[in-house]
Structures are given as structure tokens and as C-alpha cells.
Design a protein around this motif. Sequence first.
Motif, short mmCIF file in Angstrom:
data_model
loop_
_atom_site.label_atom_id
_atom_site.label_comp_id
_atom_site.label_asym_id
_atom_site.label_seq_id
_atom_site.Cartn_x
_atom_site.Cartn_y
_atom_site.Cartn_z
N ASP A 179 39.32 34.36 98.02
CA ASP A 179 40.48 35.02 98.65
C ASP A 179 41.48 33.95 99.38
O ASP A 179 42.69 33.81 99.10
CB ASP A 179 40.13 35.86 99.47
N ARG A 180 40.92 33.17 100.05
CA ARG A 180 41.61 32.14 100.73
C ARG A 180 42.31 31.11 99.82
O ARG A 180 43.38 30.70 99.92
CB ARG A 180 40.64 31.37 101.61
N ALA A 181 41.37 30.50 98.66
CA ALA A 181 42.02 29.53 97.97
C ALA A 181 42.93 30.02 97.06
O ALA A 181 44.18 29.46 96.69
CB ALA A 181 40.89 28.84 96.92
N ALA A 182 42.79 31.45 96.46
CA ALA A 182 44.01 31.83 95.59
C ALA A 182 45.22 32.01 96.46
O ALA A 182 45.99 31.96 95.92
CB ALA A 182 43.10 33.31 95.18
N GLY A 183 44.76 32.50 97.77
CA GLY A 183 46.17 32.80 98.35
C GLY A 183 46.76 31.48 98.91
O GLY A 183 48.12 31.51 98.95
N ASP A 184 45.97 30.36 99.05
CA ASP A 184 46.85 29.18 99.04
C ASP A 184 47.66 28.64 98.08
O ASP A 184 48.66 28.21 98.36
CB ASP A 184 45.83 27.88 99.51
N HIS A 202 42.96 26.13 93.02
CA HIS A 202 42.32 26.56 91.86
C HIS A 202 40.95 26.16 91.73
O HIS A 202 40.10 26.99 91.37
CB HIS A 202 43.24 26.01 90.41
N ASP A 203 40.73 24.76 92.11
CA ASP A 203 39.39 24.29 91.68
C ASP A 203 38.49 24.88 92.82
O ASP A 203 37.31 25.22 92.46
CB ASP A 203 39.48 22.87 91.99
N GLU A 204 38.74 25.08 94.06
CA GLU A 204 38.28 25.61 95.14
C GLU A 204 37.90 27.26 94.67
O GLU A 204 36.88 27.49 95.18
CB GLU A 204 38.83 25.54 96.49
N ALA A 205 38.87 27.84 94.21
CA ALA A 205 38.60 29.25 93.96
C ALA A 205 37.24 29.28 92.79
O ALA A 205 36.61 30.14 92.89
CB ALA A 205 39.75 29.89 93.36
N LYS A 212 37.51 36.81 85.43
CA LYS A 212 38.23 37.13 84.38
C LYS A 212 39.81 37.09 84.82
O LYS A 212 40.64 36.30 84.11
CB LYS A 212 37.79 38.35 83.58
N LEU A 213 40.14 37.96 86.01
CA LEU A 213 41.30 38.31 86.45
C LEU A 213 41.79 36.85 86.93
O LEU A 213 43.07 36.74 86.72
CB LEU A 213 41.22 39.38 87.35
N TRP A 214 40.94 36.13 87.65
CA TRP A 214 41.48 35.05 88.22
C TRP A 214 41.95 34.02 87.16
O TRP A 214 42.95 33.12 87.33
CB TRP A 214 40.49 34.15 89.07
N LYS A 215 41.33 33.87 85.98
CA LYS A 215 41.44 32.97 84.92
C LYS A 215 42.77 33.35 84.46
O LYS A 215 43.54 32.56 83.90
CB LYS A 215 40.67 33.20 83.77
N VAL A 216 43.11 34.30 84.49
CA VAL A 216 44.61 35.15 83.94
C VAL A 216 45.73 34.60 84.91
O VAL A 216 46.51 33.80 84.45
CB VAL A 216 44.59 36.61 83.82
N TYR A 217 45.38 34.83 86.23
CA TYR A 217 46.42 34.18 87.11
C TYR A 217 46.33 32.98 87.31
O TYR A 217 47.85 32.25 87.33
CB TYR A 217 45.90 35.01 88.56
N GLU A 218 45.44 32.16 87.14
CA GLU A 218 45.34 30.63 87.36
C GLU A 218 46.15 30.14 86.04
O GLU A 218 46.86 29.29 86.34
CB GLU A 218 43.84 30.13 87.46
N MET A 267 42.62 41.66 91.07
CA MET A 267 41.50 40.75 91.81
C MET A 267 41.18 40.78 93.31
O MET A 267 40.12 40.99 93.72
CB MET A 267 41.82 39.19 91.46
N ASN A 268 42.59 40.99 94.00
CA ASN A 268 42.57 41.30 95.64
C ASN A 268 41.62 42.43 95.65
O ASN A 268 40.87 42.43 96.66
CB ASN A 268 43.81 41.39 95.94
N LYS A 269 41.98 43.71 95.11
CA LYS A 269 41.14 44.87 95.41
C LYS A 269 39.96 44.92 95.28
O LYS A 269 39.03 45.10 95.99
CB LYS A 269 41.66 45.93 94.48
N LEU A 270 39.32 44.00 94.19
CA LEU A 270 37.88 43.80 93.84
C LEU A 270 37.17 42.79 95.04
O LEU A 270 35.95 43.15 95.28
CB LEU A 270 37.68 43.20 92.35
#
Length: 217
Positions: A57-62, A90-93, A127-133, A167-170
Motif C-alpha cells: 500500500d505504501r509503495a503504490a501510494g508513493d 514499483h519495484d518495492e511494491a 494482477k491489478l497492480w500490474k495493470v496500474y503499474e 487493489m486498495n479494497k483488497l
Amino acid sequence: MNQFSIKARLMMGFGAIVALFILFAAFVYKEMIDVDENLDLITEDLTEITEQINEIDRAAGDGRRSMLVVLALRNTNDASKKVPEIQAAHDEANQSIAKAKSLIEKAEYGTESDRKNDIAALDSIDKLWKVYEADESQAIRLAASGDFDGALRLVAQGEGRKAYQQMNKLVDGLIERCDKLADEAGKTSQEDVHNMMHYALAAAVIAVILSVVIAFL
């Protein structure tokens, strides 16, 4: 009147008390094992898993905050400087998702079905993260090239925006679940400690009663 000699009564009283305390020790040993298992569950499993999920959550938010700063400033130099910063987030997430999966696979909390469901949730997050990334990586490249309008459209209307929200909800659901399991384990440990105290009190009372009864035999 007294059917047994003083020696016999002393031996019987001592033996009864020793037997009682052996039984008490067995109860305490079992409760201590339960306490230790619950503490291990909290400290070794759930705490580490929760930390890694929070890191996702933190890495995605950063990365997202850095992207929004770029869009607000609309400066190609600033955008270029933010590229490695966003890539690092992205790498951290990605690392946190992989580590959280590994921890859950090795963990012993709940049932095997519970852990499989949590891994499935992490797979969905991945999977959701990959789309956002992908969207965010493309958006920062567009911004660095000076196409801020294109970057803004991608951030605001791309598939990544919806994926980020899902992703945030999950992620929040997994964190809530881990916190709940940790609370339950802590409560169970407290109950085990209280049981030990009750056993100690009961053993002391019974020992006194036995001593008095045997003394009057």
C-alpha cells in the motif's frame, strides 16, 4: 478413632499433594504451549505478513503521489527526475507482494483453506497492480517527453485508475483480516494465562482441603 498412624497420614497427605501438583503442572504445561503457539502466530506470522501488505500500500501510494506531483507541476525536468523514483516504488511494491505470498505459504495461521484464500487475494492484488503499474509507467514517460495532457488522461481515465481502487479494497481487506486474527490470537493467549491462574488457585485450595481431611483420618 484415628485409623492410620501419624506416619501413614503424613505419607498419604504428602503423596496426595504431590499427585495434585503433578496434575497441575501438566495443565500448566499444556496452557504454556498454547500461549507460545499463539504468540508465535502473532509475532512470526501475522505481524510480518501485515507489514508486507502495508508495504504494498505504501509503495503504490508513493508512486501515485509522485505521479500527481509531476502532473501538477507540468515540468519535463521534474518529470524526468521522478522516473527513477516511481520505478523504485514499483519495484518495492512487486517485492512486497512476492514476500507476502512467500510468508503466507510458510505460515500456520487459520486453516489451509484460509491461507489459500489469502494467497488468491494476493494474486488478484498482483494482477491489478500490474495493470496500474503499466499505466503509471507509461504516464510518467509521456510526462517526461512533455505530453502532460496524455499523461493526465491516462492517469484519470486509464484502466489503471480502476485497478488501483480495486487493489486498495483488497489490500485493506487483507490488513483487516490479519489484524482480526492477531486480536483473536492475543485474546486466546490471555484466556490461557487466566486459566493457569485458575488452575493454581484450585490446586492450592484442594491441597489445603486434602491436608485437613487426611489429618483427621
